[in-house]
Write an enzyme that holds these catalytic residues in place. Structure first.
Site, mmCIF file in Angstrom:
data_model
loop_
_atom_site.group_PDB
_atom_site.id
_atom_site.type_symbol
_atom_site.label_atom_id
_atom_site.label_comp_id
_atom_site.label_asym_id
_atom_site.label_seq_id
_atom_site.Cartn_x
_atom_site.Cartn_y
_atom_site.Cartn_z
ATOM 1 N N LYS A 1 0.725 -1.111 0.027
ATOM 2 C CA LYS A 1 -0.166 -0.200 0.261
ATOM 3 C C LYS A 1 0.102 1.179 -0.086
ATOM 4 C CE LYS A 1 -3.856 -2.533 2.655
ATOM 5 N NZ LYS A 1 -4.636 -2.965 3.877
ATOM 6 N N TYR B 1 -11.390 -3.056 -3.159
ATOM 7 C CA TYR B 1 -13.038 -2.718 -2.116
ATOM 8 C C TYR B 1 -14.042 -2.748 -1.840
ATOM 9 C CZ TYR B 1 -8.303 -1.644 0.268
ATOM 10 O OH TYR B 1 -6.827 -2.514 0.901
ATOM 11 N N ASN C 1 -1.912 0.159 7.133
ATOM 12 C CA ASN C 1 -1.187 -1.358 7.159
ATOM 13 C C ASN C 1 -0.279 -2.255 6.251
ATOM 14 O OD1 ASN C 1 -3.041 -2.576 6.137
ATOM 15 N ND2 ASN C 1 -4.746 -3.633 6.924
ATOM 16 N N HIS D 1 -1.915 -5.231 1.687
ATOM 17 C CA HIS D 1 -3.178 -6.465 1.570
ATOM 18 C C HIS D 1 -2.468 -7.843 0.766
ATOM 19 C CE1 HIS D 1 -7.271 -7.438 -0.015
ATOM 20 N NE2 HIS D 1 -6.674 -7.732 -1.139
ATOM 21 N N GLU E 1 -9.356 -10.338 -7.202
ATOM 22 C CA GLU E 1 -8.263 -9.454 -7.808
ATOM 23 C C GLU E 1 -7.257 -9.641 -8.767
ATOM 24 O OE1 GLU E 1 -8.832 -8.435 -3.092
ATOM 25 O OE2 GLU E 1 -7.048 -9.789 -3.198
HETATM 26 P P1 CMP Z 1 -6.853 -5.252 3.576
HETATM 27 O O1 CMP Z 1 -5.789 -5.832 4.014
HETATM 28 O O2 CMP Z 1 -6.020 -4.248 2.742
HETATM 29 O O3 CMP Z 1 -8.690 -4.669 3.916
HETATM 30 C C1 CMP Z 1 -9.642 -4.055 3.705
HETATM 31 C C2 CMP Z 1 -8.836 -2.936 4.492
HETATM 32 O O4 CMP Z 1 -9.460 -2.213 5.416
HETATM 33 C C3 CMP Z 1 -7.733 -3.314 5.807
HETATM 34 O O5 CMP Z 1 -6.698 -3.846 5.390
HETATM 35 C C4 CMP Z 1 -7.463 -2.401 6.337
HETATM 36 O O6 CMP Z 1 -6.168 -1.719 5.719
HETATM 37 C C5 CMP Z 1 -8.762 -0.961 6.146
HETATM 38 N N1 CMP Z 1 -9.541 -1.136 7.548
HETATM 39 C C6 CMP Z 1 -9.491 0.194 8.063
HETATM 40 N N2 CMP Z 1 -10.369 0.460 9.046
HETATM 41 C C7 CMP Z 1 -11.075 -0.455 8.985
HETATM 42 C C8 CMP Z 1 -11.479 -1.484 10.068
HETATM 43 N N3 CMP Z 1 -12.324 -1.123 11.148
HETATM 44 N N4 CMP Z 1 -11.718 -3.033 10.098
HETATM 45 C C9 CMP Z 1 -11.088 -3.508 9.381
HETATM 46 N N5 CMP Z 1 -9.879 -3.160 7.579
HETATM 47 C C10 CMP Z 1 -10.133 -1.603 8.199
#
Ligand code: CMP
Length: 140
Positions: free
Chosen positions: A12, A52, A115, A118, A129
């Site tokens: 990311k 998403y 984070n 992904h 994806e």
């Molecule tokens: P990712 O694995 O990319 O999938 C969905 C993304 O939404 C997740 O990682 C997080 O980076 C983001 N995200 C932000 N807030 C939340 C939340 N409360 N719960 C889960 N995912 C979140």
């Protein structure tokens, strides 16, 4: 049971800005997976919203879309035995505070949004994806 799979991984914008891409690639190679395709792009709004789409009704949807379109990402296809679950183990839990020590998120994530990375969470998601991010096919 062991099965050869291909999974979708994306570093990311926070991971790219913090120059974590080489370290992340090294970690994937160290568990025996093979990088078969890579695209360095700043995702369009449409691409991010489609990626998403499953989270459309969640309160964090617009934030995560804004975040992912805020700068370049590195989209990758990684192949190997049980690549989907092996990659998820290496990445760690979505919530960095719950991620196992030694995982990418435990080591580098700064919040649930920032984070770093992904990874597809299952076979159907991986197929969706990979097609979305590599519409011209893999190994380009
Ligand atoms: P990712 O694995 O990319 O999938 C969905 C993304 O939404 C997740 O990682 C997080 O980076 C983001 N995200 C932000 N807030 C939340 C939340 N409360 N719960 C889960 N995912 C979140």
């Amino acid at each position: 049971m062991s099965e050869s799979q291909t999974t979708f991984i994306m570093v990311k914008p926070d991971g790219v800005k913090r120059e974590l891409v080489d370290e992340i690639i090294r970690r994937f190679e160290s568990i025996g997976l093979t990088l078969i395709s890579r695209r360095d792009i700043t995702p369009s709004l449409e691409l991010a919203e489609t990626h998403y789409g499953i989270h459309k009704e969640r309160p964090f949807f617009s934030e995560v879309v804004d975040f992912i379109t805020s700068g370049p990402v590195v989209a990758m296809a990684w192949m190997g035995e049980n690549a989907i679950s092996e990659a998820r183990k290496l990445i760690g839990a979505t919530n960095w505070e719950e991620a196992e020590p030694g995982t990418i998120r435990a080591d580098f994530a700064r919040s649930i949004e920032e984070n770093v990375i992904h990874g597809s969470d299952g076979e159907d998601t991986a197929a969706f994806e990979l097609e979305l991010w590599f519409p011209d096919g893999l190994e380009s």
